[in-house]
Design an enzyme around this catalytic site. Structure first.
Site, PDB file in Angstrom:
ATOM      1  N   ALA A   1       0.845  -1.188   0.000  1.00  0.00           N
ATOM      2  CA  ALA A   1       0.000   0.000   0.000  1.00  0.00           C
ATOM      3  C   ALA A   1       0.882   1.240   0.000  1.00  0.00           C
ATOM      4  O   ALA A   1       2.059   1.190   0.362  1.00  0.00           O
ATOM      5  CB  ALA A   1      -0.913  -0.009   1.227  1.00  0.00           C
ATOM      6  N   GLY A  15      -0.143  -5.059   0.728  1.00  0.00           N
ATOM      7  CA  GLY A  15      -1.383  -5.022  -0.023  1.00  0.00           C
ATOM      8  C   GLY A  15      -1.282  -5.699  -1.375  1.00  0.00           C
ATOM      9  O   GLY A  15      -2.271  -6.224  -1.897  1.00  0.00           O
ATOM     10  N   GLU A  56      -1.774  -9.317  -0.703  1.00  0.00           N
ATOM     11  CA  GLU A  56      -3.193  -9.508  -0.373  1.00  0.00           C
ATOM     12  C   GLU A  56      -4.053  -9.443  -1.623  1.00  0.00           C
ATOM     13  O   GLU A  56      -5.001 -10.226  -1.789  1.00  0.00           O
ATOM     14  CB  GLU A  56      -3.627  -8.458   0.636  1.00  0.00           C
ATOM     15  CG  GLU A  56      -2.974  -8.656   2.004  1.00  0.00           C
ATOM     16  CD  GLU A  56      -3.194  -7.481   2.935  1.00  0.00           C
ATOM     17  OE1 GLU A  56      -3.858  -7.675   3.969  1.00  0.00           O
ATOM     18  OE2 GLU A  56      -2.717  -6.362   2.631  1.00  0.00           O
ATOM     19  N   GLU A  94       4.099  -5.584   6.936  1.00  0.00           N
ATOM     20  CA  GLU A  94       3.459  -4.441   7.602  1.00  0.00           C
ATOM     21  C   GLU A  94       3.982  -4.213   9.013  1.00  0.00           C
ATOM     22  O   GLU A  94       3.970  -3.082   9.515  1.00  0.00           O
ATOM     23  CB  GLU A  94       1.935  -4.638   7.649  1.00  0.00           C
ATOM     24  CG  GLU A  94       1.233  -4.511   6.310  1.00  0.00           C
ATOM     25  CD  GLU A  94       1.124  -5.825   5.558  1.00  0.00           C
ATOM     26  OE1 GLU A  94       0.360  -5.872   4.578  1.00  0.00           O
ATOM     27  OE2 GLU A  94       1.805  -6.807   5.948  1.00  0.00           O
TER      28      GLU A  94
END
Length: 258
Positions: free
Chosen positions: A65, A109, A112, A132
């Site tokens: 992200a 992300g 994911e 993360e």
């Protein structure tokens, strides 16, 4: 529709969606996530699309992200805004099969996002990770849940707690990806798989997707009952008659999605 962060091409009943933020290694910001949800929903409704391939660049599928966009946000900002939820739910409602074609980094992300697809084909340069914890947070788009289901508790804990990356060979051994191919052959391999799926009965393909996904959400007995009812229901379709008739007659079936 024109997109700022995506390149979308449709050919041979396959939608190829390419993440396109090269200056940020395809880091996922709000604009990209929103556009991706829109593009996937549009492909799902498009009668000219029967399968979807999602990819990035050779260097990065998506390197996480966009930290610069998130760094200044407060708990109230992300909680009240329900960060990620609406767009992620839109993606998960897509009924047509989605293949992730991953090369280079698929981190945070990005990992994911790949796991939200129906299966992953990766290049030999792919690296997966959920780092993360290095930012003082945890995964927020399903990473703790999906990775654990795919590779087991021990490897998932290792990756989430240490932030280490998993290379392509380990990802295949662990069941995270379906196959590994040379980087130069990745898109061809993914498109070939997508074209094979596109040639099948869409009714059967959607049923496969629903049944396999249900296996993660229900006890075994309930999952088998769900599968059996879908199996029975497909005998009400013309595609079942065509598929079995073609097999008996030793010819290629011509499915009409009816």
């Amino acid at each position: 529709m024109a997109y700022e962060t995506l390149i979308v091409e449709i050919a041979d009943k396959v939608a190829l969606i390419r993440l396109n933020r090269p200056e940020a290694l395809n880091a996922i910001n709000a604009e990209l996530l929103s556009e991706l949800a829109t593009a996937l929903a549009a492909a799902d409704k498009n009668d000219e699309v029967r399968c979807i391939v999602l990819t990035g660049s050779e260097k990065a599928f998506a390197a996480g992200a966009d930290v610069r966009e998130m760094a200044g946000k407060s708990f109230v900002d992300v909680f009240v805004g329900d960060m990620f939820t609406e767009d992620a739910e839109t993606m998960l409602r897509v009924r047509k099969p989605i293949i992730a074609a991953v090369s280079g980094y698929a981190l945070g992300g990005g990992c994911e996002l790949a796991m939200m697809c129906d299966f992953i084909i990766c290049s030999d340069s792919a690296k997966f990770g959920q780092p993360e914890i290095n930012l003082g947070v945890i995964a927020g788009i399903g990473g703790t849940q999906r990775l654990t289901r795919f590779v087991g508790k021990s490897k998932a804990m290792d990756m989430h707690l240490t932030g280490r990356f998993m290379d392509a060979a380990e990802a295949e051994r662990s069941g995270l990806v379906s196959r590994v191919v040379p980087a130069a052959a990745l898109i061809d391999e993914a498109m070939e798989a997508a074209k094979k799926i596109a040639a099948k009965s869409q009714l059967a393909a959607m049923s496969v997707k629903e049944a396999v996904n249900r296996s993660y959400e229900t006890p075994m007995r309930e999952g088998i009952l769900f599968e059996r009812r879908l199996f029975h229901a497909l005998f009400a379709t013309e595609d079942q008659k065509e598929g079995m008739g073609a097999f008996v007659e030793k010819r290629q079936p011509k499915f009409q999605d009816r």
